[in-house]
Design a protein around this motif. Sequence first.
Motif, PDB file in Angstrom:
ATOM      1  N   ASP A  76       0.854  -1.188   0.000  1.00 46.54           N
ATOM      2  CA  ASP A  76       0.000   0.000   0.000  1.00 46.54           C
ATOM      3  C   ASP A  76       0.890   1.239   0.000  1.00 46.54           C
ATOM      4  O   ASP A  76       1.548   1.537   1.000  1.00 46.54           O
ATOM      5  CB  ASP A  76      -0.928   0.014   1.216  1.00 46.54           C
ATOM      6  CG  ASP A  76      -2.027   1.064   1.096  1.00 46.54           C
ATOM      7  OD1 ASP A  76      -1.820   2.037   0.345  1.00 46.54           O
ATOM      8  OD2 ASP A  76      -3.075   0.913   1.743  1.00 46.54           O
ATOM      9  N   ILE A 122      -3.296   9.188   2.683  1.00 46.43           N
ATOM     10  CA  ILE A 122      -4.500   8.988   3.494  1.00 46.43           C
ATOM     11  C   ILE A 122      -4.326   9.655   4.861  1.00 46.43           C
ATOM     12  O   ILE A 122      -5.276  10.220   5.419  1.00 46.43           O
ATOM     13  CB  ILE A 122      -4.811   7.490   3.654  1.00 46.43           C
ATOM     14  CG1 ILE A 122      -5.085   6.856   2.293  1.00 46.43           C
ATOM     15  CG2 ILE A 122      -6.022   7.277   4.570  1.00 46.43           C
ATOM     16  CD1 ILE A 122      -5.279   5.345   2.344  1.00 46.43           C
ATOM     17  N   GLY A 158     -11.694   6.917   6.563  1.00 43.13           N
ATOM     18  CA  GLY A 158     -10.524   6.093   6.273  1.00 43.13           C
ATOM     19  C   GLY A 158     -10.910   4.694   5.831  1.00 43.13           C
ATOM     20  O   GLY A 158     -10.316   4.134   4.900  1.00 43.13           O
ATOM     21  N   ILE A 176     -12.140   4.849   2.260  1.00 50.57           N
ATOM     22  CA  ILE A 176     -11.005   4.962   1.335  1.00 50.57           C
ATOM     23  C   ILE A 176     -10.352   3.595   1.146  1.00 50.57           C
ATOM     24  O   ILE A 176     -10.022   3.190   0.017  1.00 50.57           O
ATOM     25  CB  ILE A 176      -9.977   5.979   1.866  1.00 50.57           C
ATOM     26  CG1 ILE A 176     -10.561   7.392   1.824  1.00 50.57           C
ATOM     27  CG2 ILE A 176      -8.681   5.905   1.061  1.00 50.57           C
ATOM     28  CD1 ILE A 176      -9.670   8.439   2.466  1.00 50.57           C
ATOM     29  N   GLY A 177     -10.170   2.858   2.260  1.00 48.27           N
ATOM     30  CA  GLY A 177      -9.617   1.514   2.156  1.00 48.27           C
ATOM     31  C   GLY A 177     -10.514   0.584   1.363  1.00 48.27           C
ATOM     32  O   GLY A 177     -10.030  -0.252   0.582  1.00 48.27           O
ATOM     33  N   THR A 199      -2.790   1.580  -5.327  1.00 51.09           N
ATOM     34  CA  THR A 199      -2.372   2.458  -4.234  1.00 51.09           C
ATOM     35  C   THR A 199      -1.439   3.573  -4.707  1.00 51.09           C
ATOM     36  O   THR A 199      -1.374   4.637  -4.088  1.00 51.09           O
ATOM     37  CB  THR A 199      -1.690   1.646  -3.117  1.00 51.09           C
ATOM     38  OG1 THR A 199      -0.566   0.934  -3.638  1.00 51.09           O
ATOM     39  CG2 THR A 199      -2.672   0.664  -2.508  1.00 51.09           C
ATOM     40  N   GLY A 233      -6.945   1.413   5.761  1.00 50.88           N
ATOM     41  CA  GLY A 233      -7.512   2.754   5.665  1.00 50.88           C
ATOM     42  C   GLY A 233      -7.893   3.318   7.029  1.00 50.88           C
ATOM     43  O   GLY A 233      -7.645   4.495   7.321  1.00 50.88           O
TER      44      GLY A 233
END
Length: 416
Positions: free
Chosen positions: A89, A95, A125, A128-129, A147, A316
């Motif tokens: 990642d 992030i 978060g 987003i993940g 990523t 995330g």
Amino acid sequence: MTSVAPSNADLAVDPVPAGGGPEAPRRLRLNVRQSGIYFAFAAIVVLFTILTGGDLLAPQNISNIVVQNSYILILAIGMILVIIAGHIDLSVGSIVAASGAFAAVMMVNHGWPWPVALIATLIIGGLIGAWQGYWVAYFGIPAFIVTLAGMLLFRAVTLTVLGNRGIGPFPDQVRTLANGFSEGYLGNIGLGPLGGADLLSLLVGVVAVGAIAVTQWRARSARLRYEQQVEALPVFVAKIALAALVIMFVVIQLARFKNLPWVLVLLAALVIGYSLLTNRAVFGRQIYAVGGNLQAATLSGVKVKSVIFWIFVNMGVLAALAGIIFAGRLNQANPTAGDQFELDAIAAAFIGGAAVQGGVGKVVGAITGGLIMGVINNGMSLIGAQTESVMFVKGAVLLAAVAFDVWTKRRAGAAR
């Protein structure tokens, strides 16, 4: 459900032969691959302690190392799971920045209560993940590409949200979580030449040592039940005594300064929780299975896509938490926050024993790798080293760690 036998100990002796015969000579063996990281950490600490004239282990400096590297250690916990599953990642630094920006806008600009904003940031978060996990797990795009795109996308989001300017200050509670220390609830007690220390902090250290001793004893007993190799009892006792000595030394030093940092309490909870997840939970075993042999995991009924998806969701959430900690420490959400954090987190995982091919790694190892990077940064700063020297040493340590992993694998393959 089939029980999973515990793994071999780092230090092992030849097992007692079955059948009730006489005990075979016991020969101590060292698992270099699993234990090497801890010897390396000890050597680095000793080296910089000598070079700094003992300043490295001063109470205030130990506290600084913990607080200043807390967000990298949080990222390393999530990164080790991603790498164990055979992925990477590159977006976590962006992030971190985006999460801090969202938290600042909610808390500072719109006056949201800090607990609500904190939870909302963690949810963002996670989303987003989930976005990245979907492209990797269900669409089949390599994690490196997804990523890498995320690194650019979420940095752009950060700049858009902040308008290329910092936002602050944060509420006192957020700053306390990032920079604060526990109170001396039970009073200060004397420690002779060491001075005074908070009794509650010392009791926390004693409880931690007791928990480690009980856990390791139960693990050793389980290995015996499975007729696996175990270390000799004197060696086992020596390992526990050494761990107790290190833990109590760190706790005493922290208690002598300003007691336990709250971020250390948070880190301890995360390490315990994720260690239990990887060692005890079915999902943790599935992560190792996916990274170790994807085809075998699929044939065994592991829902591979789901596992990959959720490890990115988890990454995330932890990146968002690290973003809040970092922004709280600076007392400001900054457009440049999180720059190169992904490199430090990846380095911590690999230095801590993660395998390039996946399937190998431990949460404690990733934390140790992160602390090695932190000690190098801190120690070289104390001796006045230039930035380029610090970068050179960190790069050399990372290369050496990966080369060591490859060498041990080849050596094990040749032994077979």
